[in-house]
Design a protein around this motif. Structure first.
Motif, PDB file in Angstrom:
ATOM      1  N   ILE A 288       0.834  -1.204   0.000  1.00 31.89           N
ATOM      2  CA  ILE A 288       0.000   0.000   0.000  1.00 31.89           C
ATOM      3  C   ILE A 288       0.872   1.258   0.000  1.00 31.89           C
ATOM      4  N   LEU A 289       2.059   1.186   0.608  1.00 34.14           N
ATOM      5  CA  LEU A 289       2.967   2.329   0.562  1.00 34.14           C
ATOM      6  C   LEU A 289       3.453   2.575  -0.861  1.00 34.14           C
ATOM      7  N   ALA A 290       3.692   1.489  -1.614  1.00 35.88           N
ATOM      8  CA  ALA A 290       4.115   1.630  -3.005  1.00 35.88           C
ATOM      9  C   ALA A 290       3.040   2.332  -3.828  1.00 35.88           C
ATOM     10  N   ILE A 291       1.793   1.949  -3.608  1.00 39.09           N
ATOM     11  CA  ILE A 291       0.686   2.580  -4.339  1.00 39.09           C
ATOM     12  C   ILE A 291       0.531   4.046  -3.923  1.00 39.09           C
ATOM     13  N   SER A 292       0.659   4.324  -2.626  1.00 38.56           N
ATOM     14  CA  SER A 292       0.484   5.690  -2.128  1.00 38.56           C
ATOM     15  C   SER A 292       1.582   6.625  -2.627  1.00 38.56           C
ATOM     16  N   LEU A 293       2.741   6.064  -2.980  1.00 35.93           N
ATOM     17  CA  LEU A 293       3.849   6.874  -3.486  1.00 35.93           C
ATOM     18  C   LEU A 293       3.784   7.056  -4.998  1.00 35.93           C
ATOM     19  N   GLY A 294       2.661   6.687  -5.578  1.00 36.93           N
ATOM     20  CA  GLY A 294       2.469   6.913  -7.002  1.00 36.93           C
ATOM     21  C   GLY A 294       2.789   5.725  -7.878  1.00 36.93           C
ATOM     22  N   GLY A 295       2.898   4.552  -7.271  1.00 36.24           N
ATOM     23  CA  GLY A 295       3.193   3.352  -8.044  1.00 36.24           C
ATOM     24  C   GLY A 295       2.086   3.032  -9.034  1.00 36.24           C
ATOM     25  N   GLN A 296       2.466   2.708 -10.267  1.00 37.31           N
ATOM     26  CA  GLN A 296       1.487   2.373 -11.285  1.00 37.31           C
ATOM     27  C   GLN A 296       0.947   0.973 -11.061  1.00 37.31           C
ATOM     28  N   LEU A 297      -0.359   0.804 -11.285  1.00 40.76           N
ATOM     29  CA  LEU A 297      -0.990  -0.488 -11.045  1.00 40.76           C
ATOM     30  C   LEU A 297      -0.413  -1.566 -11.955  1.00 40.76           C
ATOM     31  N   GLY A 298      -0.166  -1.221 -13.213  1.00 41.97           N
ATOM     32  CA  GLY A 298       0.305  -2.203 -14.175  1.00 41.97           C
ATOM     33  C   GLY A 298       1.645  -2.805 -13.799  1.00 41.97           C
ATOM     34  N   GLU A 299       2.667  -1.966 -13.715  1.00 41.25           N
ATOM     35  CA  GLU A 299       3.997  -2.486 -13.417  1.00 41.25           C
ATOM     36  C   GLU A 299       4.060  -3.040 -11.995  1.00 41.25           C
ATOM     37  N   GLY A 300       3.303  -2.431 -11.072  1.00 41.70           N
ATOM     38  CA  GLY A 300       3.297  -2.928  -9.697  1.00 41.70           C
ATOM     39  C   GLY A 300       2.739  -4.334  -9.598  1.00 41.70           C
ATOM     40  N   SER A 301       1.665  -4.605 -10.343  1.00 37.23           N
ATOM     41  CA  SER A 301       1.054  -5.939 -10.282  1.00 37.23           C
ATOM     42  C   SER A 301       1.976  -6.995 -10.869  1.00 37.23           C
ATOM     43  N   PHE A 302       2.741  -6.648 -11.911  1.00 36.10           N
ATOM     44  CA  PHE A 302       3.666  -7.615 -12.487  1.00 36.10           C
ATOM     45  C   PHE A 302       4.861  -7.852 -11.559  1.00 36.10           C
ATOM     46  N   ILE A 303       5.334  -6.795 -10.904  1.00 34.38           N
ATOM     47  CA  ILE A 303       6.415  -6.976  -9.929  1.00 34.38           C
ATOM     48  C   ILE A 303       5.937  -7.856  -8.774  1.00 34.38           C
ATOM     49  N   MET A 304       4.710  -7.627  -8.313  1.00 29.70           N
ATOM     50  CA  MET A 304       4.157  -8.432  -7.228  1.00 29.70           C
ATOM     51  C   MET A 304       4.015  -9.896  -7.625  1.00 29.70           C
ATOM     52  N   SER A 305       3.728 -10.143  -8.914  1.00 28.47           N
ATOM     53  CA  SER A 305       3.570 -11.533  -9.365  1.00 28.47           C
ATOM     54  C   SER A 305       4.864 -12.311  -9.287  1.00 28.47           C
TER      55      SER A 305
END
Length: 305
Positions: free
Chosen positions: A84-101
């Motif tokens: 959630i901190l990554a998202i709050s700092l402006g993380g993009q959903l697309g690249e974030g979801s692939f990194i999380m995978s």
């Protein structure tokens, strides 16, 4: 009447869509309130709502297993906080979801470190592909990694640790009490940190309340219920491959809703990560399928007079 055995795969596809919806709910909610406060409300509410379900289904937990469930909950909380901190700092959903995978590929490393379980040979083939994919995600910044990408990567590693330990605990603990305790621990940890470091707003809009309710009932409770239902009727290998759809749907949501820019380097990076997951999970699926077919043939041979 829906045939669950035939539609289990479609249920899991719906689960991946709900997971993508959860990313959107979280991003929308933290526009109007502190991120940790939102996660505290989301997970504490979900855990409280699941307690009557545990009582109704007569699923309990032995006192000796409570520390294990709490430990798994703390691991999940760690992963969730970084996410959630990554998202709050402006993380993009697309690249974030692939990194999380990538937590799928980090899990064998964690298992090797903690439990001396050597990764499958295919792991060493899929891992370099994923690393190259990560490199391409950073290419758009001139080989510089954004802070939110580091938070996503840390969250993925924490999620891998959670997966490894939780896969052992779930064999000894009823699933509903385990999930309830984990959700409560996650919410409680977020609440403590929020009280210490965040300032809660005095009021929130009805729209924000709507996103919070959606995240609790749809993206958390309904998603987990459907995932458990789908996994009950779908082989593990099939389910693992279907769950790869989550970052794809999340990327689509990010592009449509937030108009997130996706340079050609990011597309290549996401594609390489997807290929690495398909290589690894596809191999595991084929290996499991062959093993099950071999067991069936063996039982058939031994049953012959």
């Amino acid at each position: 009447m829906i045939d669950l055995k035939r539609n289990g795969e479609w249920i899991l596809v719906l689960v991946t869509m709900l997971a993508a919806f959860g990313w959107v709910c979280s991003k929308q909610a933290i526009l109007a309130m502190p991120p940790l406060a939102f996660m505290a409300i989301r997970f504490l509410s979900a855990s409280i709502l699941l307690i009557p379900v545990c009582l109704y289904t007569h699923q309990g937990i032995a006192f000796t297993n409570i520390p294990k469930a709490v430990f798994a909950g703390v691991l999940q909380a760690t992963n969730t906080i970084f996410w959630i901190l990554a998202i709050s700092l402006g993380g993009q959903l697309g690249e974030g979801s692939f990194i999380m995978s990538l937590s799928v590929l980090m899990a064998p490393i964690v298992g090797w470190l903690f439990f001396k379980e050597k990764p499958l040979s295919i792991f060493w083939i899929s891992l370099p592909v994923a690393v190259i994919g990560l490199a391409f995600l950073s290419l758009s910044n001139g080989w510089q990694t954004n802070i939110n990408q580091l938070w996503f990567f840390t969250s993925a590693f924490a999620q891998a640790i959670f997966f490894i330990f939780n896969s052992r605990f779930v064999q000894k603990i009823a699933i509903l009490p385990l999930i309830t305790i984990q959700l409560f621990c996650t919410g409680f940890c977020c609440l403590i940190l929020s009280i210490l470091f965040e300032t809660w707003p005095t009021t929130v809009s009805y729209i924000t309340v709507g996103w919070i309710i959606g995240s609790i009932f749809v993206a958390t409770i309904l998603r987990w219920a459907l995932q458990l239902l789908g996994q009950k009727y779908v082989p593990v290998g099939n389910a693992a491959i279907i769950m790869i759809l989550e970052p794809i749907f999340t990327t689509i949501a990010g592009i449509i809703i937030y108009d997130e820019p996706m340079s050609w380097t990011k597309w290549i990076g996401c594609l390489l990560i997807l290929i690495s997951l398909l290589i690894y999970r596809g191999y595991v699926f084929i290996r499991t399928r062959r093993s099950s077919l071999y067991d069936v043939e063996q039982r058939s041979d031994t049953s012959k007079p």
